[in-house]
Design an enzyme around this catalytic site. Structure first.
Site, PDB file in Angstrom:
ATOM      1  N   HIS A  30       0.857  -1.185   0.000  1.00 40.39           N
ATOM      2  CA  HIS A  30       0.000   0.000   0.000  1.00 40.39           C
ATOM      3  C   HIS A  30       0.895   1.239   0.000  1.00 40.39           C
ATOM      4  O   HIS A  30       1.876   1.303   0.735  1.00 40.39           O
ATOM      5  CB  HIS A  30      -0.920  -0.007   1.207  1.00 40.39           C
ATOM      6  CG  HIS A  30      -1.892   1.129   1.216  1.00 40.39           C
ATOM      7  ND1 HIS A  30      -2.721   1.393   0.143  1.00 40.39           N
ATOM      8  CD2 HIS A  30      -2.167   2.084   2.141  1.00 40.39           C
ATOM      9  CE1 HIS A  30      -3.461   2.455   0.411  1.00 40.39           C
ATOM     10  NE2 HIS A  30      -3.136   2.901   1.617  1.00 40.39           N
ATOM     11  N   HIS A  42      -3.084   9.172   1.179  1.00 42.26           N
ATOM     12  CA  HIS A  42      -3.054   7.964   0.348  1.00 42.26           C
ATOM     13  C   HIS A  42      -4.437   7.673  -0.211  1.00 42.26           C
ATOM     14  O   HIS A  42      -5.451   8.192   0.254  1.00 42.26           O
ATOM     15  CB  HIS A  42      -2.511   6.764   1.134  1.00 42.26           C
ATOM     16  CG  HIS A  42      -3.130   6.551   2.480  1.00 42.26           C
ATOM     17  ND1 HIS A  42      -3.845   5.415   2.814  1.00 42.26           N
ATOM     18  CD2 HIS A  42      -3.135   7.318   3.604  1.00 42.26           C
ATOM     19  CE1 HIS A  42      -4.254   5.490   4.068  1.00 42.26           C
ATOM     20  NE2 HIS A  42      -3.843   6.641   4.575  1.00 42.26           N
ATOM     21  N   CYS A 154      -3.434   2.748  -5.419  1.00 43.29           N
ATOM     22  CA  CYS A 154      -2.692   3.616  -4.506  1.00 43.29           C
ATOM     23  C   CYS A 154      -1.303   3.962  -5.027  1.00 43.29           C
ATOM     24  O   CYS A 154      -0.798   5.075  -4.811  1.00 43.29           O
ATOM     25  CB  CYS A 154      -2.597   2.961  -3.133  1.00 43.29           C
ATOM     26  SG  CYS A 154      -1.834   1.317  -3.134  1.00 43.29           S
TER      27      CYS A 154
END
Length: 243
Positions: A30, A42, A154
């Protein structure tokens, strides 16, 4: 920082750094932009939902990650860490119990190929800290489109913040995500090997050509990763921020 690992200490972070953390036993990572004072912006599908498969796998990953009970939210970012879209959260909620890594920009072609796993570095150069943070806050206000695990995830978000580049959307095209390109390249290699194995009736005959096939497939894997890097591909546009 180097070929073996991109792990970094919190005290070494600088505003505008592209950071990431692995999830579910290093299955995927991530990504986000560190802005300052322990805050990260994010792009996410919600707590533990970053891969966005919309299958039972999402629930398995969500249940495997540390999280705050509903009646005891994070004291720093409250319930924001459970939101969808582009969010701002504390670094602890971003890491979700994982280690901290920093994405590398402007690497050489040899270094890029040596990093066998995608989603860790790019040949593209990063723009200034001010530009990177400005884009991150802009997307925090305006959003970054609909989350798509292969085309708009992401890592795509963080790469766009750092470079200002975004892949031109097409029906069959993917995003600029390094880990997505790696998954696609690895899937192609596995399929090629499986077909070759099934096509041969003799295990001895398969073993005899195994070494040559392995070299060919590894070469194809590296080429696939390289041509999909945001620093090489030409199907990109410069993102214009409009208030």
């Amino acid at each position: 920082m180097g070929v073996l690992t991109n792990k970094v200490k919190r005290e070494d972070l600088k505003p505008g750094d592209h950071i990431y953390s692995y999830r579910l036993a290093y299955t995927y990572s991530h990504h986000g932009i560190y802005v300052d004072k322990g805050k990260v912006i994010h792009f996410t599908r919600g707590e533990g939902q970053e891969i966005g498969t919309e299958t039972g796998l999402d629930h398995i990953i969500w249940s495997s990650l540390p999280r705050h009970p509903l009646d005891n939210p994070c004291p720093l970012c409250s319930d924001e860490s459970r939101s969808d879209g582009v969010i701002s959260s504390c670094i602890d909620c971003f890491l979700s119990g994982g280690d901290l890594y920093r994405y590398e920009y402007g690497v050489t072609r040899a270094f890029f190929i040596a990093k066998a796993r995608g989603g860790t570095c790019t040949l593209a150069s990063s723009e200034s800290e001010i530009q990177v943070i400005h884009r991150a806050f802009y997307f925090l206000r305006k959003g970054f489109g609909v989350y798509d695990v292969m085309k708009n995830n992401c890592e795509d978000f963080a790469l766009c913040c750092k470079t200002g580049l975004k892949v031109i959307p097409t029906v069959n095209g993917g995003g600029q995500s390094g880990q997505a390109a790696t998954f696609q390249a690895a899937a192609g290699v596995i399929l090629s090997v499986s077909i070759a194995f099934l096509a041969r009736s003799s295990p001895v005959g398969y073993a005899a050509s195994g070494a040559a096939r392995l070299v060919t497939n590894c070469g194809a894997y590296c080429v696939k990763r390289y041509v999909n890097d945001i620093g090489v591909r030409r199907d990109v546009v410069k993102v214009v921020l409009e208030e």
